[in-house]
Design a protein around this motif. Sequence first.
Motif, mmCIF file in Angstrom:
data_model
loop_
_atom_site.group_PDB
_atom_site.id
_atom_site.type_symbol
_atom_site.label_atom_id
_atom_site.label_comp_id
_atom_site.label_asym_id
_atom_site.label_seq_id
_atom_site.Cartn_x
_atom_site.Cartn_y
_atom_site.Cartn_z
ATOM 1 N N ARG A 170 57.552 39.465 19.439
ATOM 2 C CA ARG A 170 58.387 40.415 20.075
ATOM 3 C C ARG A 170 58.465 40.201 21.353
ATOM 4 O O ARG A 170 57.649 39.627 22.131
ATOM 5 C CB ARG A 170 58.029 41.878 19.579
ATOM 6 N N SER A 171 59.163 40.884 22.338
ATOM 7 C CA SER A 171 59.430 40.994 23.565
ATOM 8 C C SER A 171 58.469 41.689 24.466
ATOM 9 O O SER A 171 58.169 42.875 23.695
ATOM 10 C CB SER A 171 60.889 41.092 24.272
ATOM 11 N N ILE A 172 57.909 41.365 25.312
ATOM 12 C CA ILE A 172 56.929 42.162 26.431
ATOM 13 C C ILE A 172 57.931 43.416 26.681
ATOM 14 O O ILE A 172 58.949 43.393 27.376
ATOM 15 C CB ILE A 172 56.472 41.433 27.315
ATOM 16 N N GLU A 173 57.135 44.541 26.705
ATOM 17 C CA GLU A 173 57.741 45.828 27.437
ATOM 18 C C GLU A 173 56.901 46.473 28.519
ATOM 19 O O GLU A 173 55.719 45.948 28.445
ATOM 20 C CB GLU A 173 57.870 46.702 26.132
ATOM 21 N N ALA A 174 57.655 46.907 29.295
ATOM 22 C CA ALA A 174 56.779 47.543 30.468
ATOM 23 C C ALA A 174 55.785 48.427 30.087
ATOM 24 O O ALA A 174 56.003 49.059 28.933
ATOM 25 C CB ALA A 174 57.738 48.388 31.416
ATOM 26 N N GLY A 175 54.615 48.304 30.481
ATOM 27 C CA GLY A 175 53.309 48.854 30.231
ATOM 28 C C GLY A 175 52.457 48.183 29.123
ATOM 29 O O GLY A 175 51.315 48.648 28.759
#
Length: 183
Positions: free
Chosen positions: A59-64
């Motif tokens: 999956r894609s990196i999310e903020a945090g």
Amino acid sequence: MIKHTPRSVPRYHPLPIAPAALKELQVADDAGRPVVPFTAHEDGVPLACVGSPLRCCLRSIEAGDRVALVSYAPLRRWAAGTGADPGAYDEQGPVFVHAEAGACAGPDAAAEGYPFARPGALRTVRRYNAEGQIVGGRYFEIPQDAQRGFDDAFDEAFADPEVALVHVRALEYGCFQFEVRRP
């Protein structure tokens, strides 16, 4: 003209970094460097990575997110489990992973299609035999119907009985995206 409808389940199973390998990579990467975790921020500090692919859960990196950029040698790790000797074909390159034990739940079982399948993105589809040697590959621009495009590329690869596994890599940087093994 034949019209193809998108399928929700790919014909091939994209494989992330295995949990055991992830556990090792959270300590030291495949180049022997200690891992330096950081928190992903929208402002790109300390590293612009929000939206980049996590190879441990596809999956894609999310903020945090707590992540790390590590050097990963996917063919070497596959070869260790099969007894193959890729020799000079053993490559390592940068990938993002969850940085801490227990932070990665693995791929989402409900996710549809192939990971990181943005139409127009450039990839290589590299083929390896059971000895870990490169036996071909091709340039691949992800089409609008990404799933059909990947399915067709993998069908083409596995039509060669010598092909044991395929690595999908980003063309721009050569980064490993995911692996598909012969069904």
